[in-house]
Design a protein around this motif. Structure first.
Motif, PDB file in Angstrom:
ATOM      1  N   LEU A 199     -19.399 -56.615  35.273  1.00  0.00           N
ATOM      2  CA  LEU A 199     -19.326 -55.192  35.598  1.00  0.00           C
ATOM      3  C   LEU A 199     -19.627 -54.333  34.376  1.00  0.00           C
ATOM      4  O   LEU A 199     -20.324 -53.315  34.483  1.00  0.00           O
ATOM      5  N   ASP A 200     -19.137 -54.721  33.217  1.00  0.00           N
ATOM      6  CA  ASP A 200     -19.387 -53.940  32.007  1.00  0.00           C
ATOM      7  C   ASP A 200     -20.873 -53.882  31.679  1.00  0.00           C
ATOM      8  O   ASP A 200     -21.372 -52.860  31.192  1.00  0.00           O
ATOM      9  N   GLU A 201     -21.590 -54.979  31.953  1.00  0.00           N
ATOM     10  CA  GLU A 201     -23.027 -54.970  31.713  1.00  0.00           C
ATOM     11  C   GLU A 201     -23.747 -54.087  32.724  1.00  0.00           C
ATOM     12  O   GLU A 201     -24.679 -53.348  32.367  1.00  0.00           O
ATOM     13  N   LEU A 202     -23.337 -54.143  33.992  1.00  0.00           N
ATOM     14  CA  LEU A 202     -23.959 -53.305  35.012  1.00  0.00           C
ATOM     15  C   LEU A 202     -23.768 -51.824  34.711  1.00  0.00           C
ATOM     16  O   LEU A 202     -24.672 -51.009  34.935  1.00  0.00           O
ATOM     17  N   LEU A 203     -22.595 -51.475  34.195  1.00  0.00           N
ATOM     18  CA  LEU A 203     -22.276 -50.064  33.949  1.00  0.00           C
ATOM     19  C   LEU A 203     -22.611 -49.612  32.537  1.00  0.00           C
ATOM     20  O   LEU A 203     -22.391 -48.441  32.195  1.00  0.00           O
ATOM     21  N   PHE A 204     -23.158 -50.503  31.726  1.00  0.00           N
ATOM     22  CA  PHE A 204     -23.469 -50.170  30.334  1.00  0.00           C
ATOM     23  C   PHE A 204     -24.364 -48.929  30.208  1.00  0.00           C
ATOM     24  O   PHE A 204     -24.108 -48.077  29.344  1.00  0.00           O
ATOM     25  N   PRO A 205     -25.412 -48.783  31.034  1.00  0.00           N
ATOM     26  CA  PRO A 205     -26.237 -47.575  30.893  1.00  0.00           C
ATOM     27  C   PRO A 205     -25.463 -46.274  31.094  1.00  0.00           C
ATOM     28  O   PRO A 205     -25.822 -45.248  30.519  1.00  0.00           O
ATOM     29  N   ILE A 206     -24.407 -46.311  31.908  1.00  0.00           N
ATOM     30  CA  ILE A 206     -23.613 -45.105  32.142  1.00  0.00           C
ATOM     31  C   ILE A 206     -22.541 -44.965  31.076  1.00  0.00           C
ATOM     32  O   ILE A 206     -22.374 -43.899  30.465  1.00  0.00           O
ATOM     33  N   GLN A 207     -21.810 -46.055  30.845  1.00  0.00           N
ATOM     34  CA  GLN A 207     -20.669 -45.969  29.926  1.00  0.00           C
ATOM     35  C   GLN A 207     -21.108 -45.776  28.479  1.00  0.00           C
ATOM     36  O   GLN A 207     -20.516 -44.975  27.747  1.00  0.00           O
ATOM     37  N   HIS A 208     -22.131 -46.506  28.072  1.00  0.00           N
ATOM     38  CA  HIS A 208     -22.631 -46.401  26.696  1.00  0.00           C
ATOM     39  C   HIS A 208     -23.746 -45.367  26.591  1.00  0.00           C
ATOM     40  O   HIS A 208     -23.769 -44.565  25.659  1.00  0.00           O
ATOM     41  N   GLY A 209     -24.662 -45.389  27.566  1.00  0.00           N
ATOM     42  CA  GLY A 209     -25.856 -44.547  27.485  1.00  0.00           C
ATOM     43  C   GLY A 209     -25.665 -43.111  27.914  1.00  0.00           C
ATOM     44  O   GLY A 209     -26.512 -42.263  27.635  1.00  0.00           O
ATOM     45  N   LEU A 210     -24.570 -42.804  28.602  1.00  0.00           N
ATOM     46  CA  LEU A 210     -24.259 -41.421  28.958  1.00  0.00           C
ATOM     47  C   LEU A 210     -22.952 -40.974  28.317  1.00  0.00           C
ATOM     48  O   LEU A 210     -22.935 -40.055  27.494  1.00  0.00           O
ATOM     49  N   PHE A 211     -21.850 -41.627  28.669  1.00  0.00           N
ATOM     50  CA  PHE A 211     -20.547 -41.198  28.160  1.00  0.00           C
ATOM     51  C   PHE A 211     -20.478 -41.267  26.641  1.00  0.00           C
ATOM     52  O   PHE A 211     -20.185 -40.277  25.967  1.00  0.00           O
ATOM     53  N   TRP A 212     -20.699 -42.459  26.098  1.00  0.00           N
ATOM     54  CA  TRP A 212     -20.562 -42.639  24.648  1.00  0.00           C
ATOM     55  C   TRP A 212     -21.674 -41.918  23.902  1.00  0.00           C
ATOM     56  O   TRP A 212     -21.457 -41.347  22.833  1.00  0.00           O
ATOM     57  N   TYR A 213     -22.876 -41.919  24.465  1.00  0.00           N
ATOM     58  CA  TYR A 213     -23.996 -41.207  23.851  1.00  0.00           C
ATOM     59  C   TYR A 213     -23.637 -39.743  23.613  1.00  0.00           C
ATOM     60  O   TYR A 213     -23.965 -39.170  22.560  1.00  0.00           O
ATOM     61  N   THR A 214     -22.966 -39.129  24.584  1.00  0.00           N
ATOM     62  CA  THR A 214     -22.614 -37.717  24.457  1.00  0.00           C
ATOM     63  C   THR A 214     -21.266 -37.501  23.781  1.00  0.00           C
ATOM     64  O   THR A 214     -20.803 -36.362  23.692  1.00  0.00           O
ATOM     65  N   GLY A 215     -20.631 -38.585  23.322  1.00  0.00           N
ATOM     66  CA  GLY A 215     -19.426 -38.464  22.512  1.00  0.00           C
ATOM     67  C   GLY A 215     -18.117 -38.658  23.242  1.00  0.00           C
ATOM     68  O   GLY A 215     -17.051 -38.609  22.613  1.00  0.00           O
ATOM     69  N   MET A 216     -18.159 -38.859  24.555  1.00  0.00           N
ATOM     70  CA  MET A 216     -16.914 -39.014  25.303  1.00  0.00           C
ATOM     71  C   MET A 216     -16.283 -40.377  25.039  1.00  0.00           C
ATOM     72  O   MET A 216     -16.984 -41.375  24.830  1.00  0.00           O
ATOM     73  N   SER A 217     -14.956 -40.434  25.064  1.00  0.00           N
ATOM     74  CA  SER A 217     -14.224 -41.686  24.936  1.00  0.00           C
ATOM     75  C   SER A 217     -14.212 -42.370  26.295  1.00  0.00           C
ATOM     76  O   SER A 217     -13.779 -41.782  27.291  1.00  0.00           O
ATOM     77  N   VAL A 218     -14.677 -43.615  26.330  1.00  0.00           N
ATOM     78  CA  VAL A 218     -14.940 -44.311  27.592  1.00  0.00           C
ATOM     79  C   VAL A 218     -13.775 -45.217  27.954  1.00  0.00           C
ATOM     80  O   VAL A 218     -13.388 -46.095  27.166  1.00  0.00           O
ATOM     81  N   LEU A 219     -13.230 -45.033  29.145  1.00  0.00           N
ATOM     82  CA  LEU A 219     -12.161 -45.892  29.629  1.00  0.00           C
ATOM     83  C   LEU A 219     -12.719 -46.998  30.519  1.00  0.00           C
ATOM     84  O   LEU A 219     -13.748 -46.810  31.175  1.00  0.00           O
TER      85      LEU A 219
END
Length: 263
Positions: free
Chosen positions: A171-191
């Motif tokens: 699941l973490d790999e499937l959601l990596f583009p969103i969690q890392h590529g959107l949330f973390w990219y824009t500075g948000m802390s990812v849960l």
């Protein structure tokens, strides 16, 4: 606290709709403020267009430049500006969607495309170089820093199919583009995400368990430890933004971009 809940499901009477409504009631009862962007109900336009920026159609459209100019000049389309106001007020952002074809629904991708323009979610330091000096505001240094971010998603398959050795990938790999590529990219802390598996055959008991899980995760929305993604400017990456050889030596793939044990 203020929570922006972005909802992307076409049916309000769906499992996702029921969970969204229960979550909003629970958060409000706990003293939080919940603002929603129900994209299908809003008739959200997911398509990037020159009209988003008041751009002269006789001139070639450079999206990043046109969007940042429009943000600076106050000429962004009204629907984009409205979403910016919601995000500015948010202490946490929740994206809720069914996992379709290993990703978010197109309407939600279009929300991301149109809302997170240069100068809002990320930016360029114009007084420094773009490489070793960390000129780009992203990956932990984005303009959304200070906010928390959570995915709530459902899938028709069983949970073990998105395990480390499951056929669908983790699941973490499937959601990596969103969690890392959107949330973390824009500075948000990812849960860590909330997953509701086997959604098309869930029982009443299973729904009660899913609702209880979601409430527990929301209760710790501001206290749970975030995913320890590596910062762009934290020293782990070289001037080309490639991990240094001694960091997760010999390992490759998406997991090396967090500092979890074994990564």
């Amino acid at each position: 606290m203020n929570i922006l809940w972005v909802f992307a499901h076409p049916e309000p009477r769906s499992l996702n709709g029921s969970l969204r409504d229960a979550a909003a009631t629970h958060l409000t009862s706990c003293g939080h403020t919940v603002e929603q962007s129900d994209l299908y109900r809003m008739g959200w336009n997911p398509v990037v267009d020159a009209a988003d920026y008041g751009h002269d159609r006789t001139r070639r459209l450079h999206v990043a430049t046109a969007s940042s100019d429009a943000l600076r000049n106050g000429t962004l389309a009204a629907d984009i500006a409205d979403e910016h106001e919601k995000l500015r007020h948010a202490d946490a952002v929740v994206l809720q969607f069914p996992l379709w074809w290993f990703s978010m629904p197109a309407i939600l991708k279009g929300w991301v495309d149109r809302v997170f323009v240069e100068g809002f979610g990320y930016g360029i330091r114009h007084d420094s170089g773009i490489h070793a000096s960390g000129g780009t505001r992203r990956y932990g240094d984005g303009l959304m820093a200070g906010r928390r971010a959570l995915i709530v998603t459902s899938m028709g398959g069983s949970e073990h199919t998105v395990s480390g050795r499951g056929i669908n990938g983790s699941l973490d790999e499937l959601l990596f583009p969103i969690q890392h590529g959107l949330f973390w990219y824009t500075g948000m802390s990812v849960l860590p995400p909330v997953l509701v598996p086997s959604a098309d055959r869930i029982t009443a008991e299973g729904y009660a368990e899913a609702e209880s899980l979601l409430h527990r995760r929301l209760d710790s929305l501001f206290t749970d430890a975030p995913v320890p993604f590596r910062q762009q400017n934290g020293g782990d990456y070289d001037e080309r933004f490639v991990l240094r050889p001694e960091v997760s030596a010999g390992e490759t793939g998406v997991r090396v971009h967090s500092s979890l044990p074994g990564a």
